[in-house]
Design a protein around this motif. Structure first.
Motif, PDB file in Angstrom:
ATOM      1  N   UNK A 128      -7.116 -15.323   3.918  1.00 18.99           N
ATOM      2  CA  UNK A 128      -5.955 -14.523   4.292  1.00 18.99           C
ATOM      3  C   UNK A 128      -5.510 -13.728   3.070  1.00 18.99           C
ATOM      4  N   UNK A 129      -5.511 -12.397   3.202  1.00 19.01           N
ATOM      5  CA  UNK A 129      -5.236 -11.513   2.080  1.00 19.01           C
ATOM      6  C   UNK A 129      -4.038 -10.621   2.365  1.00 19.01           C
ATOM      7  N   UNK A 130      -3.374 -10.209   1.286  1.00 20.35           N
ATOM      8  CA  UNK A 130      -2.316  -9.201   1.343  1.00 20.35           C
ATOM      9  C   UNK A 130      -2.719  -8.080   0.395  1.00 20.35           C
ATOM     10  N   UNK A 131      -2.968  -6.899   0.967  1.00 15.69           N
ATOM     11  CA  UNK A 131      -3.335  -5.722   0.191  1.00 15.69           C
ATOM     12  C   UNK A 131      -2.063  -4.922  -0.076  1.00 15.69           C
ATOM     13  N   UNK A 132      -1.726  -4.723  -1.350  1.00 19.19           N
ATOM     14  CA  UNK A 132      -0.463  -4.088  -1.682  1.00 19.19           C
ATOM     15  C   UNK A 132      -0.682  -2.692  -2.259  1.00 19.19           C
ATOM     16  N   UNK A 133       0.347  -1.862  -2.150  1.00 23.47           N
ATOM     17  CA  UNK A 133       0.342  -0.547  -2.759  1.00 23.47           C
ATOM     18  C   UNK A 133       1.001  -0.562  -4.137  1.00 23.47           C
ATOM     19  N   UNK A 188      -4.345  -6.984  -4.808  1.00 26.20           N
ATOM     20  CA  UNK A 188      -4.566  -7.752  -3.594  1.00 26.20           C
ATOM     21  C   UNK A 188      -4.465  -9.233  -3.946  1.00 26.20           C
ATOM     22  N   UNK A 189      -3.689  -9.970  -3.134  1.00 25.99           N
ATOM     23  CA  UNK A 189      -3.542 -11.403  -3.337  1.00 25.99           C
ATOM     24  C   UNK A 189      -3.935 -12.118  -2.050  1.00 25.99           C
ATOM     25  N   UNK A 190      -4.206 -13.400  -2.140  1.00 24.32           N
ATOM     26  CA  UNK A 190      -4.530 -14.124  -0.906  1.00 24.32           C
ATOM     27  C   UNK A 190      -5.038 -15.517  -1.171  1.00 24.32           C
ATOM     28  N   UNK A 201     -11.666  -3.724   4.713  1.00 22.46           N
ATOM     29  CA  UNK A 201     -11.547  -2.321   5.099  1.00 22.46           C
ATOM     30  C   UNK A 201     -10.566  -1.549   4.232  1.00 22.46           C
ATOM     31  N   UNK A 202      -9.495  -2.202   3.810  1.00 24.53           N
ATOM     32  CA  UNK A 202      -8.448  -1.512   3.044  1.00 24.53           C
ATOM     33  C   UNK A 202      -8.951  -0.958   1.713  1.00 24.53           C
ATOM     34  N   UNK A 203     -10.031  -1.505   1.174  1.00 26.45           N
ATOM     35  CA  UNK A 203     -10.534  -1.009  -0.112  1.00 26.45           C
ATOM     36  C   UNK A 203     -11.350   0.270   0.042  1.00 26.45           C
ATOM     37  N   UNK A 226      -7.874  -6.474  -8.351  1.00 28.13           N
ATOM     38  CA  UNK A 226      -7.330  -5.156  -8.690  1.00 28.13           C
ATOM     39  C   UNK A 226      -8.492  -4.196  -8.942  1.00 28.13           C
ATOM     40  N   UNK A 227      -8.246  -2.887  -8.812  1.00 27.59           N
ATOM     41  CA  UNK A 227      -9.310  -1.926  -9.106  1.00 27.59           C
ATOM     42  C   UNK A 227      -9.841  -2.079 -10.531  1.00 27.59           C
TER      43      UNK A 227
END
Length: 274
Positions: free
Chosen positions: A39-44, A49-51, A66-68, A127-128
């Motif tokens: 379970x991940x949370x992709x943040x702006x 990204x944490x999870x 997909x968010x990446x 992180x990127x």
């Protein structure tokens, strides 16, 4: 099973108008550790990204998110994994790292899929990245330790630094955790800001009936979020981040942004807080 939630950035003026549930919806992340799931949370916030990955004795593989916008999650990212549970293993780039509770694995850009196995409860941070750095295991016994605080101020604690320049390279991620001595409950007080980096906290090793009151907001307009065991909170660059618990706890801190200097902070005077 993979679940990914996206969190958009919130500006400080908007946060000041939020009620309790709105604040939790924007900054709080619970339910990260569920058996048989990633379970991940992709943040702006700096695209952090944490999870959590909880294989529950089996194996779970993280590959496409997909968010990446890339075929593989680590095609243009780096990752740190902290085991907060029982023994387990993390495998990536043809290496398998056996992990006990408290150990941290760093995985560099281009490493391919990541597999989590065993009884561990794996906290994921990503992180990127701009270059490939070899994967490495940092055990709790190998972490750089800094002792701070005092019993009189109820903040006697040890900071364990795992992913910092002094211990080994990373592109953006700076990761460690802080553990308190018995009777000490205050973290990161006096408070500070670091306008050049965001931060995320995961609170763990709390008793079921214990809570941490996580402080956030601009120094002159503070807010709080009540945290339970194994819950995370996002801290934008404009927000203070400190807290107090009703009992013993440990928290993982992770940062991403313009630099990897752990000491790059802007202190907030106590008389400024309101």
């Amino acid at each position: 099973m993979l679940t990914v939630e996206t969190r958009h950035a919130v500006d400080p003026a908007s946060a000041e108008r939020m009620g309790t549930q709105e604040l939790r919806g924007a900054f709080h992340a619970g339910g990260l550790f569920r058996d048989g799931e990633i379970r991940l949370v992709y943040t702006h916030y700096d695209r952090m990204m944490i999870g959590g990955a909880t294989p529950a004795g089996g194996a779970l593989t993280l590959d496409h998110v997909a968010q990446t916008g890339t075929p593989g999650v680590l095609d243009r990212r780096e990752m740190a994994v902290v085991n907060i549970g029982a023994a387990g293993a993390v495998a990536a780039c043809d290496e398998t790292f056996a992990m006990e509770k408290g150990d941290v694995v760093y995985i560099g850009m281009g490493a391919g899929p990541v597999t989590f196995s065993g009884e561990g409860r794996f906290y994921i941070l990503s992180a990127p990245a701009h270059r490939a750095i070899p994967a490495r295991l940092v055990r709790l016994s190998d972490a750089k330790q800094i002792r701070l605080g005092s019993p009189e101020a109820a903040n006697e604690r040890t900071i364990y630094q795992f992913i910092v320049p002094e211990a080994g390279p990373s592109c953006q991620l700076v990761v460690g955790y802080t553990k308190f001595e018995p009777g000490s409950v205050w973290n990161t007080m006096p408070a500070h800001l670091h306008d050049r980096r965001m931060e995320a906290y995961l609170y763990f090793d709390l008793a079921d009936d214990a809570r941490v009151f996580h402080m956030m907001g601009r120094p002159e307009e503070t807010r709080h979020i009540v945290m339970r065991n194994e819950e995370a909170v996002l801290s934008p660059a404009w927000s203070i981040h400190c807290g107090a618990g009703t009992g013993p706890y440990t928290f993982i801190w992770a940062m991403a942004g313009d630099n990897v200097d752990y000491r790059d902070v802007d202190m907030v005077a106590m008389e400024t807080l309101a």
